[in-house]
Design an enzyme around this catalytic site. Structure first.
Site, PDB file in Angstrom:
ATOM      1  N   LYS A   1      37.291  48.252  37.868  1.00  0.00           N
ATOM      2  CA  LYS A   1      36.448  48.592  36.720  1.00  0.00           C
ATOM      3  C   LYS A   1      36.021  50.050  36.830  1.00  0.00           C
ATOM      4  CE  LYS A   1      32.152  47.231  34.459  1.00  0.00           C
ATOM      5  NZ  LYS A   1      31.096  46.213  34.387  1.00  0.00           N
TER       6      LYS A   1
ATOM      7  N   LYS B   1      39.783  47.132  33.800  1.00  0.00           N
ATOM      8  CA  LYS B   1      38.888  47.425  32.680  1.00  0.00           C
ATOM      9  C   LYS B   1      38.472  48.887  32.708  1.00  0.00           C
ATOM     10  CE  LYS B   1      34.297  46.300  31.146  1.00  0.00           C
ATOM     11  NZ  LYS B   1      33.007  45.875  31.583  1.00  0.00           N
TER      12      LYS B   1
HETATM   13  C1  PBG Z   1      28.323  44.564  32.729  1.00  0.00           C
HETATM   14  C2  PBG Z   1      29.451  44.766  31.785  1.00  0.00           C
HETATM   15  C3  PBG Z   1      29.754  45.876  30.983  1.00  0.00           C
HETATM   16  C4  PBG Z   1      30.850  45.502  30.210  1.00  0.00           C
HETATM   17  C5  PBG Z   1      31.193  44.215  30.564  1.00  0.00           C
HETATM   18  N1  PBG Z   1      30.325  43.773  31.562  1.00  0.00           N
HETATM   19  C6  PBG Z   1      29.067  47.162  30.811  1.00  0.00           C
HETATM   20  C7  PBG Z   1      28.977  48.142  31.881  1.00  0.00           C
HETATM   21  O1  PBG Z   1      29.539  48.024  32.960  1.00  0.00           O
HETATM   22  O2  PBG Z   1      28.252  49.107  31.623  1.00  0.00           O
HETATM   23  C8  PBG Z   1      31.495  46.344  29.159  1.00  0.00           C
HETATM   24  C9  PBG Z   1      32.290  45.606  28.159  1.00  0.00           C
HETATM   25  C10 PBG Z   1      32.663  46.381  26.951  1.00  0.00           C
HETATM   26  O3  PBG Z   1      32.434  47.581  26.816  1.00  0.00           O
HETATM   27  O4  PBG Z   1      33.220  45.730  26.072  1.00  0.00           O
HETATM   28  N2  PBG Z   1      28.365  45.285  33.895  1.00  0.00           N
END
Ligand code: PBG
Length: 332
Positions: free
Chosen positions: A199, A252
């Site tokens: 991520k 992601k």
């Molecule tokens: C929580 C999380 C996030 C997303 C999914 N789970 C936000 C982040 O890490 O700031 C983002 C999902 C999206 O942008 O569709 N940590």
């Protein structure tokens, strides 16, 4: 001129589908759903057209809507009734996600994944515990190992509520291992883990942070989320989570990281999920609104490219629209 090799021969209408290399089906898709404990009515999410925060009372109805399109799985995000320093509502037995899961499992046949993170639950909006500001050298970053304890509690509470799969998204080192141990110890040996393994710290999460009210109150997430410059590190992250017992590995965001989806595909035999995130969705909507591109076609092409890169499944805000379009295609 003597052309004997003509790839165009295979592009006529009749043969095109026969030689198509990649396909997209509703069963590849997971629809994210936002459940909001602070509202009695659905609240549209401005930066994500077509999406809403849904009150607990309409949880099952919302999931029925998703299922009617042919999408069978949902990923739940919760907006709790209150926040605190630790994010205690994340593991409350009557927490928003726990209640929503019980409701969905009682009323529908949906496969339910629960996002496991604290940014929606903490007053500071970070994905774990922040070192006490009164400490001598406050680091103002998330404390990894202390956060692991909260992750463990939250995973158990989500599994107890009936979650079919747990999806930790906080990017804490060791999170998959502690969740696997805890689930096994508590008798949830059959509950898989989809790790947000790779991520990146990304500007494409902007609309989501509005939607889930989880923007950091100070600083950013670069101390725990990955640097977008890094490619080898993605393999390392994926490998570590696989070793700790992850059942599915996620990359992601998706579109700006298709090279990474491919890299991870080539370095693991686990299924790969890719998250087509909120900014990727909002971008296409904004352009379509201006009449600059065809939304449905651009969405289909995006999702197909994610599969072509090597993803087995896709989390996407387009899930319902694309599933409907795919079944309409089948009827013609
Ligand atoms: C929580 C999380 C996030 C997303 C999914 N789970 C936000 C982040 O890490 O700031 C983002 C999902 C999206 O942008 O569709 N940590």
């Amino acid at each position: 001129m003597d052309i004997t090799k003509r790839p165009r021969r295979l592009r006529s209408d009749g043969v095109r589908p026969l030689v198509s290399e990649t396909s997209l089906s509703p069963s590849d898709l997971i629809a994210p759903v936002f459940i909001d404990a602070t509202t009695d009515e659905r609240v549209p999410i401005e930066s994500m057209p077509g999406h809403e925060r849904v009150p607990l009372s309409e949880t099952a109805e919302r999931v029925h809507e998703v299922r009617e399109t042919g999408v069978e799985a949902v990923m739940l995000f919760g907006i709790p009734e209150g926040k605190d320093e630790q994010g205690t509502r994340a593991w409350a037995e009557d927490g928003v996600v726990q209640r929503a899961v019980r409701e969905i499992k009682a009323e529908t046949d949906a496969y339910v994944l629960t996002d496991l993170c604290f940014c929606e639950y903490t007053t500071h909006g970070h994905c774990g515990i922040i070192e006490d500001e009164a400490a001598e050298n406050p680091k103002q970053t998330v404390e990894n190992d202390a956060t692991l304890e909260l992750i463990e509690r939250t995973a158990i509470s989500q599994a107890e509520a009936g979650a079919d799969m747990i999806a930790p998204s906080g990017m804490m080192d060791g999170m998959v291992g502690v969740i696997r141990d805890a689930l096994d110890r508590e008798g949830f040996t059959e509950v898989p883990i989809m790790s947000y393994a790779v991520k990146y710290e990304s500007a494409f999460y902007g609309p989501f942070r509005d939607a889930a009210d989880g923007a950091p109150a100070f600083g950013d997430r670069r101390h725990y989320q990955m640097d977008s410059a890094n490619r080898r590190e993605a393999i390392r992250e994926a490998r570590l989570d696989a070793e700790q017992g992850a059942d599915v590995l996620m990359v992601k965001p998706a579109l700006p990281y298709l090279d990474i989806v491919r890299d991870v595909r080539e370095n693991t035999d686990l299924p790969i999920a890719a998250y087509n995130v909120s900014g990727e969705y909002a971008m296409l909507h904004a352009a379509a609104e201006k009449g600059w591109l065809d939304l449905e076609k651009a969405a289909m092409e995006s999702l197909l490219s994610i599969k072509r890169a090597g993803a087995d499944l896709i989390l996407t805000y387009f899930a319902e629209n694309v599933a409907e379009a795919l079944s309409a295609d089948h009827r013609t």
